[in-house]
Motif scaffolding. Structure first.
Motif, short mmCIF file in Angstrom:
data_model
loop_
_atom_site.label_atom_id
_atom_site.label_comp_id
_atom_site.label_asym_id
_atom_site.label_seq_id
_atom_site.Cartn_x
_atom_site.Cartn_y
_atom_site.Cartn_z
N ARG A 213 0.83 -1.21 0.00
CA ARG A 213 0.00 0.00 0.00
C ARG A 213 0.87 1.26 0.00
NH1 ARG A 213 -3.89 -0.45 4.88
NH2 ARG A 213 -4.09 1.78 4.37
N PHE B 206 -5.73 -5.47 -6.74
CA PHE B 206 -4.95 -5.28 -5.51
C PHE B 206 -5.57 -6.19 -4.45
CE2 PHE B 206 -3.71 -3.61 -1.44
CZ PHE B 206 -2.40 -3.18 -1.65
N THR B 207 -4.77 -7.12 -3.94
CA THR B 207 -5.27 -8.13 -3.01
C THR B 207 -4.33 -8.27 -1.83
OG1 THR B 207 -6.32 -9.38 -4.80
CG2 THR B 207 -5.96 -10.54 -2.72
N LEU C 159 -4.73 3.48 -4.20
CA LEU C 159 -5.58 2.31 -3.99
C LEU C 159 -6.87 2.42 -4.80
CD1 LEU C 159 -5.41 -0.28 -2.31
CD2 LEU C 159 -6.56 0.95 -0.45
N ARG D 149 -10.30 -4.45 -5.73
CA ARG D 149 -9.60 -4.46 -4.44
C ARG D 149 -10.25 -5.55 -3.58
NH1 ARG D 149 -10.52 0.43 -6.14
NH2 ARG D 149 -12.58 0.39 -5.11
N PHE E 242 -13.34 -2.40 -0.49
CA PHE E 242 -12.68 -3.70 -0.60
C PHE E 242 -13.76 -4.78 -0.67
CE2 PHE E 242 -8.79 -1.74 0.92
CZ PHE E 242 -7.79 -2.55 0.40
#
Length: 445
Positions: free
Chosen positions: A96, A116-117, A181, A187, A403
Protein backbone atom coordinates in the motif's frame (compact mmCIF):
# COMPACT_ATOMS: atom_id res chain seq x y z
CA UNK A 1 12.71 -12.79 -24.18
CA UNK A 2 10.61 -13.82 -27.15
CA UNK A 3 7.30 -13.88 -25.28
CA UNK A 4 5.06 -10.82 -25.27
CA UNK A 5 3.43 -10.05 -21.94
CA UNK A 6 1.49 -6.95 -20.97
CA UNK A 7 0.57 -7.65 -17.33
CA UNK A 8 3.02 -7.37 -14.41
CA UNK A 9 1.92 -9.14 -11.21
CA UNK A 10 3.85 -8.20 -8.06
CA UNK A 11 3.87 -10.49 -5.00
CA UNK A 12 5.08 -9.14 -1.64
CA UNK A 13 5.95 -11.39 1.33
CA UNK A 14 5.44 -10.62 5.01
CA UNK A 15 7.35 -10.11 8.26
CA UNK A 16 10.51 -12.23 8.52
CA UNK A 17 9.47 -13.62 5.14
CA UNK A 18 11.27 -14.46 1.92
CA UNK A 19 10.24 -14.96 -1.72
CA UNK A 20 9.89 -18.72 -1.22
CA UNK A 21 6.86 -18.12 1.04
CA UNK A 22 4.94 -17.05 -2.08
CA UNK A 23 5.90 -20.02 -4.25
CA UNK A 24 2.40 -21.52 -4.19
CA UNK A 25 0.72 -18.27 -5.25
CA UNK A 26 3.31 -17.71 -7.96
CA UNK A 27 2.97 -21.23 -9.35
CA UNK A 28 -0.82 -21.05 -9.19
CA UNK A 29 -0.77 -17.84 -11.23
CA UNK A 30 1.51 -19.29 -13.87
CA UNK A 31 -0.45 -22.53 -14.09
CA UNK A 32 -3.60 -20.59 -14.93
CA UNK A 33 -2.22 -17.84 -17.15
CA UNK A 34 1.20 -19.12 -18.31
CA UNK A 35 4.26 -16.93 -18.80
CA UNK A 36 3.16 -15.67 -22.21
CA UNK A 37 0.40 -13.63 -20.55
CA UNK A 38 1.84 -12.37 -17.27
CA UNK A 39 5.21 -11.59 -15.75
CA UNK A 40 5.38 -12.38 -12.02
CA UNK A 41 7.73 -10.35 -9.82
CA UNK A 42 8.26 -11.73 -6.33
CA UNK A 43 9.96 -8.91 -4.46
CA UNK A 44 13.11 -9.85 -2.58
CA UNK A 45 14.74 -6.70 -1.17
CA UNK A 46 12.85 -6.87 2.13
CA UNK A 47 13.64 -10.49 2.95
CA UNK A 48 14.31 -11.74 6.46
CA UNK A 49 15.29 -9.22 9.12
CA UNK A 50 15.07 -6.41 6.53
CA UNK A 51 11.35 -6.34 7.34
CA UNK A 52 12.34 -4.79 10.71
CA UNK A 53 13.20 -1.56 8.89
CA UNK A 54 9.70 -0.15 8.67
CA UNK A 55 6.89 0.13 6.16
CA UNK A 56 8.27 3.33 4.64
CA UNK A 57 11.72 1.85 3.94
CA UNK A 58 10.18 -1.41 2.72
CA UNK A 59 7.78 0.49 0.45
CA UNK A 60 10.59 2.51 -1.09
CA UNK A 61 12.60 -0.66 -1.72
CA UNK A 62 9.58 -2.30 -3.33
CA UNK A 63 8.81 0.73 -5.51
CA UNK A 64 12.42 0.76 -6.71
CA UNK A 65 12.27 -2.96 -7.50
CA UNK A 66 9.05 -2.53 -9.50
CA UNK A 67 10.48 0.38 -11.50
CA UNK A 68 13.68 -1.52 -12.24
CA UNK A 69 11.69 -4.57 -13.37
CA UNK A 70 9.55 -2.43 -15.69
CA UNK A 71 12.70 -0.91 -17.16
CA UNK A 72 14.24 -4.34 -17.73
CA UNK A 73 11.05 -5.64 -19.35
CA UNK A 74 10.90 -2.59 -21.63
CA UNK A 75 14.51 -3.13 -22.68
CA UNK A 76 13.61 -6.74 -23.50
CA UNK A 77 10.79 -5.58 -25.76
CA UNK A 78 7.92 -6.17 -23.33
CA UNK A 79 5.19 -3.53 -23.34
CA UNK A 80 3.63 -3.69 -19.88
CA UNK A 81 0.18 -2.10 -19.90
CA UNK A 82 -1.34 -3.50 -16.68
CA UNK A 83 -0.18 -4.08 -13.12
CA UNK A 84 -1.58 -6.08 -10.19
CA UNK A 85 -0.23 -6.17 -6.64
CA UNK A 86 -0.70 -8.92 -4.04
CA UNK A 87 0.55 -8.50 -0.48
CA UNK A 88 0.78 -11.12 2.26
CA UNK A 89 0.77 -10.12 5.94
CA UNK A 90 3.09 -7.10 6.46
CA UNK A 91 3.66 -7.20 2.70
CA UNK A 92 0.16 -5.83 2.19
CA UNK A 93 1.08 -2.66 4.11
CA UNK A 94 4.41 -2.34 2.30
CA UNK A 95 2.49 -2.72 -0.98
CA UNK A 96 0.00 0.00 0.00
CA UNK A 97 2.91 2.36 0.68
CA UNK A 98 4.72 1.45 -2.53
CA UNK A 99 1.73 1.95 -4.82
CA UNK A 100 1.32 5.44 -3.38
CA UNK A 101 4.89 6.26 -4.41
CA UNK A 102 4.39 4.77 -7.88
CA UNK A 103 1.12 6.68 -8.29
CA UNK A 104 2.80 9.95 -7.31
CA UNK A 105 5.45 9.40 -9.99
CA UNK A 106 2.79 9.05 -12.68
CA UNK A 107 3.15 5.32 -13.27
CA UNK A 108 -0.60 4.71 -13.27
CA UNK A 109 -1.02 7.22 -16.09
CA UNK A 110 0.96 4.83 -18.32
CA UNK A 111 0.07 1.45 -16.78
CA UNK A 112 -3.45 0.46 -15.71
CA UNK A 113 -3.81 -0.85 -12.11
CA UNK A 114 -6.08 -3.90 -12.17
CA UNK A 115 -6.04 -6.13 -9.06
CA UNK A 116 -4.95 -5.28 -5.51
CA UNK A 117 -5.27 -8.13 -3.01
CA UNK A 118 -4.08 -8.74 0.53
CA UNK A 119 -3.91 -11.99 2.49
CA UNK A 120 -3.92 -11.78 6.30
CA UNK A 121 -2.64 -8.19 6.29
CA UNK A 122 -2.87 -6.12 9.52
CA UNK A 123 -4.50 -3.08 7.92
CA UNK A 124 -5.38 -1.65 11.35
CA UNK A 125 -2.10 -2.66 13.00
CA UNK A 126 -1.63 -5.46 15.54
CA UNK A 127 -2.49 -3.60 18.74
CA UNK A 128 -4.72 -5.87 20.83
CA UNK A 129 -8.18 -4.30 21.31
CA UNK A 130 -8.24 -4.76 25.06
CA UNK A 131 -8.16 -2.63 28.17
CA UNK A 132 -6.27 -3.32 31.36
CA UNK A 133 -2.79 -4.18 32.61
CA UNK A 134 -2.14 -7.42 30.73
CA UNK A 135 -3.11 -5.98 27.35
CA UNK A 136 -1.16 -2.80 27.90
CA UNK A 137 1.88 -4.86 28.85
CA UNK A 138 1.57 -6.92 25.66
CA UNK A 139 1.13 -3.87 23.46
CA UNK A 140 4.07 -2.07 25.05
CA UNK A 141 6.46 -5.03 24.92
CA UNK A 142 5.38 -6.17 21.46
CA UNK A 143 5.95 -2.73 19.98
CA UNK A 144 9.55 -2.77 21.15
CA UNK A 145 10.66 -6.13 19.79
CA UNK A 146 10.38 -5.39 16.05
CA UNK A 147 12.29 -2.13 15.71
CA UNK A 148 10.66 0.45 13.42
CA UNK A 149 8.12 -2.02 12.00
CA UNK A 150 6.97 -2.91 15.51
CA UNK A 151 6.34 0.68 16.49
CA UNK A 152 4.36 1.23 13.30
CA UNK A 153 2.30 -1.96 13.68
CA UNK A 154 1.42 -1.10 17.29
CA UNK A 155 0.56 2.50 16.30
CA UNK A 156 3.01 4.18 18.69
CA UNK A 157 5.17 5.85 16.04
CA UNK A 158 5.03 9.49 14.92
CA UNK A 159 5.64 9.47 11.20
CA UNK A 160 7.91 12.25 9.97
CA UNK A 161 6.51 15.63 11.03
CA UNK A 162 2.83 14.60 10.98
CA UNK A 163 2.60 13.63 14.65
CA UNK A 164 0.51 10.63 13.56
CA UNK A 165 1.15 6.88 13.19
CA UNK A 166 2.20 5.84 9.70
CA UNK A 167 -0.80 3.51 9.36
CA UNK A 168 -3.10 6.46 10.03
CA UNK A 169 -1.43 8.40 7.22
CA UNK A 170 -1.55 5.34 4.97
CA UNK A 171 -5.36 5.38 5.25
CA UNK A 172 -5.84 9.16 5.09
CA UNK A 173 -8.43 10.08 2.46
CA UNK A 174 -6.21 12.93 1.23
CA UNK A 175 -3.04 10.85 0.92
CA UNK A 176 -1.36 9.52 -2.20
CA UNK A 177 -1.84 6.03 -0.76
CA UNK A 178 -5.64 6.10 -0.79
CA UNK A 179 -5.60 7.84 -4.17
CA UNK A 180 -3.40 5.03 -5.51
CA UNK A 181 -5.58 2.31 -3.99
CA UNK A 182 -8.66 3.83 -5.59
CA UNK A 183 -7.03 3.52 -9.02
CA UNK A 184 -7.19 -0.30 -8.95
CA UNK A 185 -10.18 -1.80 -10.71
CA UNK A 186 -10.51 -4.61 -8.14
CA UNK A 187 -9.60 -4.46 -4.44
CA UNK A 188 -10.01 -7.53 -2.27
CA UNK A 189 -8.79 -8.98 1.02
CA UNK A 190 -8.73 -12.39 2.67
CA UNK A 191 -8.84 -12.65 6.47
CA UNK A 192 -8.61 -15.72 8.69
CA UNK A 193 -11.52 -16.01 11.11
CA UNK A 194 -9.76 -18.33 13.60
CA UNK A 195 -6.29 -19.43 14.69
CA UNK A 196 -4.33 -16.66 13.02
CA UNK A 197 -1.88 -16.07 15.84
CA UNK A 198 -0.18 -13.21 14.05
CA UNK A 199 -2.97 -11.15 12.44
CA UNK A 200 -6.42 -11.16 14.05
CA UNK A 201 -9.59 -11.16 11.97
CA UNK A 202 -10.64 -7.59 12.79
CA UNK A 203 -7.46 -6.06 11.39
CA UNK A 204 -7.09 -8.34 8.35
CA UNK A 205 -10.79 -7.89 7.57
CA UNK A 206 -10.90 -4.14 8.36
CA UNK A 207 -13.76 -4.71 10.79
CA UNK A 208 -14.83 -3.11 14.05
CA UNK A 209 -16.66 -6.28 15.10
CA UNK A 210 -15.72 -9.95 15.23
CA UNK A 211 -18.69 -12.22 14.38
CA UNK A 212 -16.42 -15.27 14.66
CA UNK A 213 -15.03 -14.91 18.18
CA UNK A 214 -17.49 -17.44 19.62
CA UNK A 215 -17.79 -19.65 16.58
CA UNK A 216 -19.47 -22.48 18.44
CA UNK A 217 -22.56 -20.30 18.92
CA UNK A 218 -23.22 -19.49 15.25
CA UNK A 219 -23.67 -21.24 11.94
CA UNK A 220 -21.04 -20.25 9.37
CA UNK A 221 -22.26 -19.77 5.79
CA UNK A 222 -19.93 -20.46 2.87
CA UNK A 223 -19.78 -19.42 -0.77
CA UNK A 224 -21.03 -22.01 -3.24
CA UNK A 225 -18.14 -23.90 -4.77
CA UNK A 226 -15.72 -22.97 -1.97
CA UNK A 227 -17.51 -24.74 0.86
CA UNK A 228 -16.09 -24.99 4.36
CA UNK A 229 -13.32 -22.46 3.63
CA UNK A 230 -14.42 -19.21 1.94
CA UNK A 231 -17.17 -17.54 3.98
CA UNK A 232 -20.00 -15.61 2.34
CA UNK A 233 -19.26 -12.09 3.60
CA UNK A 234 -22.81 -10.92 2.81
CA UNK A 235 -24.25 -13.61 5.05
CA UNK A 236 -21.29 -14.71 7.12
CA UNK A 237 -23.02 -16.20 10.17
CA UNK A 238 -26.56 -16.99 11.16
CA UNK A 239 -28.17 -17.93 14.48
CA UNK A 240 -27.63 -21.42 15.77
CA UNK A 241 -30.04 -23.25 18.03
CA UNK A 242 -28.52 -22.91 21.50
CA UNK A 243 -28.17 -25.88 23.78
CA UNK A 244 -30.54 -25.45 26.70
CA UNK A 245 -28.74 -25.93 30.01
CA UNK A 246 -29.96 -25.57 33.58
CA UNK A 247 -29.27 -22.12 35.03
CA UNK A 248 -26.72 -23.54 37.47
CA UNK A 249 -24.76 -25.18 34.63
CA UNK A 250 -24.92 -22.00 32.56
CA UNK A 251 -23.32 -20.04 35.37
CA UNK A 252 -20.71 -22.74 35.88
CA UNK A 253 -19.93 -22.80 32.16
CA UNK A 254 -19.55 -19.02 31.97
CA UNK A 255 -17.27 -18.92 35.00
CA UNK A 256 -15.23 -21.89 33.80
CA UNK A 257 -14.73 -20.33 30.36
CA UNK A 258 -13.76 -17.02 31.91
CA UNK A 259 -11.19 -18.72 34.13
CA UNK A 260 -9.61 -20.77 31.37
CA UNK A 261 -9.44 -17.71 29.13
CA UNK A 262 -7.22 -16.09 31.73
CA UNK A 263 -4.95 -19.10 32.19
CA UNK A 264 -2.75 -18.52 29.10
CA UNK A 265 -2.15 -14.89 30.09
CA UNK A 266 -1.28 -15.82 33.67
CA UNK A 267 0.98 -18.67 32.53
CA UNK A 268 2.69 -16.41 30.03
CA UNK A 269 3.63 -13.78 32.55
CA UNK A 270 4.61 -16.28 35.25
CA UNK A 271 6.68 -18.58 33.04
CA UNK A 272 7.69 -16.93 29.79
CA UNK A 273 8.61 -13.49 31.09
CA UNK A 274 11.14 -14.58 33.75
CA UNK A 275 12.77 -17.20 31.51
CA UNK A 276 12.50 -15.85 27.99
CA UNK A 277 12.24 -12.08 28.25
CA UNK A 278 15.97 -11.44 28.66
CA UNK A 279 16.86 -13.49 25.58
CA UNK A 280 14.01 -12.03 23.57
CA UNK A 281 14.77 -8.41 24.42
CA UNK A 282 18.49 -8.95 23.82
CA UNK A 283 17.78 -10.34 20.37
CA UNK A 284 15.34 -7.52 19.70
CA UNK A 285 17.94 -4.95 20.74
CA UNK A 286 20.55 -6.43 18.40
CA UNK A 287 18.11 -6.49 15.50
CA UNK A 288 16.99 -2.93 16.25
CA UNK A 289 20.58 -1.68 16.13
CA UNK A 290 21.17 -3.46 12.83
CA UNK A 291 17.90 -2.13 11.49
CA UNK A 292 18.82 1.46 12.39
CA UNK A 293 22.13 1.02 10.59
CA UNK A 294 20.37 -0.23 7.45
CA UNK A 295 17.84 2.60 7.60
CA UNK A 296 20.65 5.18 7.93
CA UNK A 297 22.40 3.77 4.84
CA UNK A 298 19.06 3.71 3.03
CA UNK A 299 18.39 7.36 3.90
CA UNK A 300 21.86 8.32 2.67
CA UNK A 301 21.34 6.52 -0.63
CA UNK A 302 24.15 4.08 0.18
CA UNK A 303 22.03 0.93 0.05
CA UNK A 304 21.69 0.79 -3.73
CA UNK A 305 18.57 2.95 -4.02
CA UNK A 306 18.29 6.71 -4.53
CA UNK A 307 15.42 7.57 -2.19
CA UNK A 308 15.19 11.25 -3.14
CA UNK A 309 12.74 10.40 -5.91
CA UNK A 310 10.36 8.94 -3.35
CA UNK A 311 10.48 11.71 -0.75
CA UNK A 312 7.53 13.53 -2.22
CA UNK A 313 4.49 15.08 -0.47
CA UNK A 314 2.40 12.25 0.93
CA UNK A 315 -0.76 14.32 1.41
CA UNK A 316 -2.31 15.80 -1.72
CA UNK A 317 -4.72 18.22 -0.02
CA UNK A 318 -4.45 19.82 3.41
CA UNK A 319 -4.89 16.90 5.77
CA UNK A 320 -7.34 16.96 8.63
CA UNK A 321 -5.35 17.08 11.86
CA UNK A 322 -6.42 13.80 13.48
CA UNK A 323 -4.57 12.11 15.60
CA UNK A 324 4.24 -12.74 12.76
CA UNK A 325 5.11 -10.93 16.15
CA UNK A 326 7.01 -12.43 19.03
CA UNK A 327 3.94 -12.64 21.23
CA UNK A 328 1.65 -14.35 18.73
CA UNK A 329 0.54 -17.14 21.02
CA UNK A 330 -0.35 -14.94 23.95
CA UNK A 331 -1.93 -12.42 21.57
CA UNK A 332 -4.45 -14.90 20.21
CA UNK A 333 -5.36 -16.10 23.72
CA UNK A 334 -6.11 -12.70 25.21
CA UNK A 335 -9.53 -12.25 23.66
CA UNK A 336 -10.92 -8.80 22.97
CA UNK A 337 -12.60 -5.92 24.79
CA UNK A 338 -15.43 -3.74 23.53
CA UNK A 339 -16.65 -0.17 23.64
CA UNK A 340 -18.49 0.72 26.81
CA UNK A 341 -21.99 2.14 26.92
CA UNK A 342 -22.03 5.70 25.65
CA UNK A 343 -18.93 5.30 23.49
CA UNK A 344 -20.71 4.24 20.28
CA UNK A 345 -20.01 7.60 18.63
CA UNK A 346 -16.33 6.61 18.42
CA UNK A 347 -17.11 3.75 16.03
CA UNK A 348 -16.82 4.00 12.25
CA UNK A 349 -20.11 5.05 10.60
CA UNK A 350 -19.34 2.84 7.58
CA UNK A 351 -20.01 -0.41 9.42
CA UNK A 352 -22.96 -1.84 11.28
CA UNK A 353 -22.90 -3.86 14.44
CA UNK A 354 -26.11 -5.71 13.65
CA UNK A 355 -25.97 -8.55 11.11
CA UNK A 356 -29.29 -9.32 9.42
CA UNK A 357 -29.93 -12.12 6.97
CA UNK A 358 -33.30 -11.13 5.57
CA UNK A 359 -32.82 -7.40 5.21
CA UNK A 360 -30.38 -4.78 6.47
CA UNK A 361 -31.41 -3.44 9.86
CA UNK A 362 -30.80 -0.07 11.46
CA UNK A 363 -27.71 0.34 13.58
CA UNK A 364 -28.40 -0.51 17.21
CA UNK A 365 -26.35 -0.26 20.37
CA UNK A 366 -24.35 -3.16 21.78
CA UNK A 367 -23.84 -4.55 25.24
CA UNK A 368 -20.14 -4.34 26.06
CA UNK A 369 -20.44 -7.22 28.56
CA UNK A 370 -21.39 -9.79 25.94
CA UNK A 371 -19.77 -10.95 22.73
CA UNK A 372 -23.00 -11.73 20.88
CA UNK A 373 -26.75 -11.23 21.29
CA UNK A 374 -29.52 -12.89 19.34
CA UNK A 375 -31.91 -10.13 18.26
CA UNK A 376 -34.43 -12.24 16.39
CA UNK A 377 -34.62 -15.41 14.34
CA UNK A 378 -32.53 -13.92 11.53
CA UNK A 379 -30.55 -11.18 13.21
CA UNK A 380 -27.41 -11.19 15.35
CA UNK A 381 -25.71 -8.32 17.07
CA UNK A 382 -21.99 -8.07 17.83
CA UNK A 383 -20.42 -5.42 20.05
CA UNK A 384 -17.86 -2.96 18.75
CA UNK A 385 -14.24 -3.72 19.60
CA UNK A 386 -12.33 -1.29 21.81
CA UNK A 387 -10.19 0.09 18.99
CA UNK A 388 -8.38 3.42 19.01
CA UNK A 389 -9.64 6.59 17.33
CA UNK A 390 -7.00 6.14 14.63
CA UNK A 391 -8.20 2.61 13.92
CA UNK A 392 -11.85 3.68 13.58
CA UNK A 393 -10.75 6.38 11.11
CA UNK A 394 -8.74 3.83 9.14
CA UNK A 395 -11.82 1.61 8.87
CA UNK A 396 -13.93 4.50 7.64
CA UNK A 397 -11.47 5.64 4.95
CA UNK A 398 -10.62 2.11 3.74
CA UNK A 399 -14.32 1.21 3.58
CA UNK A 400 -14.97 4.35 1.56
CA UNK A 401 -12.38 3.38 -1.05
CA UNK A 402 -13.90 -0.12 -1.07
CA UNK A 403 -12.68 -3.70 -0.60
CA UNK A 404 -14.32 -7.02 -1.37
CA UNK A 405 -13.83 -8.87 1.89
CA UNK A 406 -13.57 -12.66 2.13
CA UNK A 407 -13.42 -14.27 5.59
CA UNK A 408 -11.50 -17.56 5.49
CA UNK A 409 -12.36 -20.48 7.78
CA UNK A 410 -9.40 -22.87 7.82
CA UNK A 411 -9.96 -25.73 10.27
CA UNK A 412 -7.37 -28.44 9.61
CA UNK A 413 -4.38 -26.64 11.08
CA UNK A 414 -3.85 -24.31 14.02
CA UNK A 415 -1.47 -22.01 12.13
CA UNK A 416 -3.81 -20.45 9.63
CA UNK A 417 -1.57 -17.44 9.00
CA UNK A 418 0.70 -19.65 6.92
CA UNK A 419 -2.02 -21.93 5.57
CA UNK A 420 -4.04 -19.12 3.94
CA UNK A 421 -1.38 -18.82 1.19
CA UNK A 422 -0.13 -22.41 1.55
CA UNK A 423 3.25 -21.08 2.61
CA UNK A 424 4.66 -24.59 2.80
CA UNK A 425 3.95 -27.60 0.62
CA UNK A 426 2.38 -29.81 3.29
CA UNK A 427 -1.00 -31.64 3.29
CA UNK A 428 -2.31 -29.82 6.37
CA UNK A 429 -2.15 -26.55 4.40
CA UNK A 430 -4.29 -27.87 1.54
CA UNK A 431 -7.24 -25.66 2.46
CA UNK A 432 -5.08 -22.86 1.10
CA UNK A 433 -5.67 -24.36 -2.35
CA UNK A 434 -9.34 -23.41 -2.10
CA UNK A 435 -8.41 -19.86 -1.09
CA UNK A 436 -6.05 -19.55 -4.07
CA UNK A 437 -8.66 -20.97 -6.43
CA UNK A 438 -11.22 -18.40 -5.28
CA UNK A 439 -8.66 -15.60 -5.67
CA UNK A 440 -7.70 -16.70 -9.19
CA UNK A 441 -11.36 -17.16 -10.19
CA UNK A 442 -11.83 -13.45 -9.43
CA UNK A 443 -8.47 -12.26 -10.78
CA UNK A 444 -8.86 -10.13 -13.90
CA UNK A 445 -6.21 -10.65 -16.53
Amino acid sequence: MSRKVDHLVVLVHGLWGNPQHLDFLRKSLLEKYTEDKIHVLVTKRNAGSFTYDGIETGGERMAGEVEETLKELAQAGQDIKKISVIGYSLGGLIARYAIGLLYSKGLFEKITPVNFTTFATPHLGVRTPRRGYWSNAFNVLGARTLSTSGRQLFLIDHFRDTGRPLLSLLADADSIFIRALAQFKHRSLYANVINDKTVAFFTAGISQTDPFERLEEVKVNYLNGYEDVVVDARNSVSPKEPEVLPVSRQRLTIRTCAFFKKVPSIAFFLIFVPIGATLLLTTAAIQSVRSRQRIRLHEQGMAGLDVTGYRIPLIINSARQEMEDMYENINIQQGQDYLRAGEEELASPTQQRTFSFSQQQDLVGSDADSTMHEKSEDQLEFPTLALTEHQFKMIEHLDNVGFKKYPIHIKNVRYTHAAIIRRMDIPSFDEGRIVARHWLDHFEL
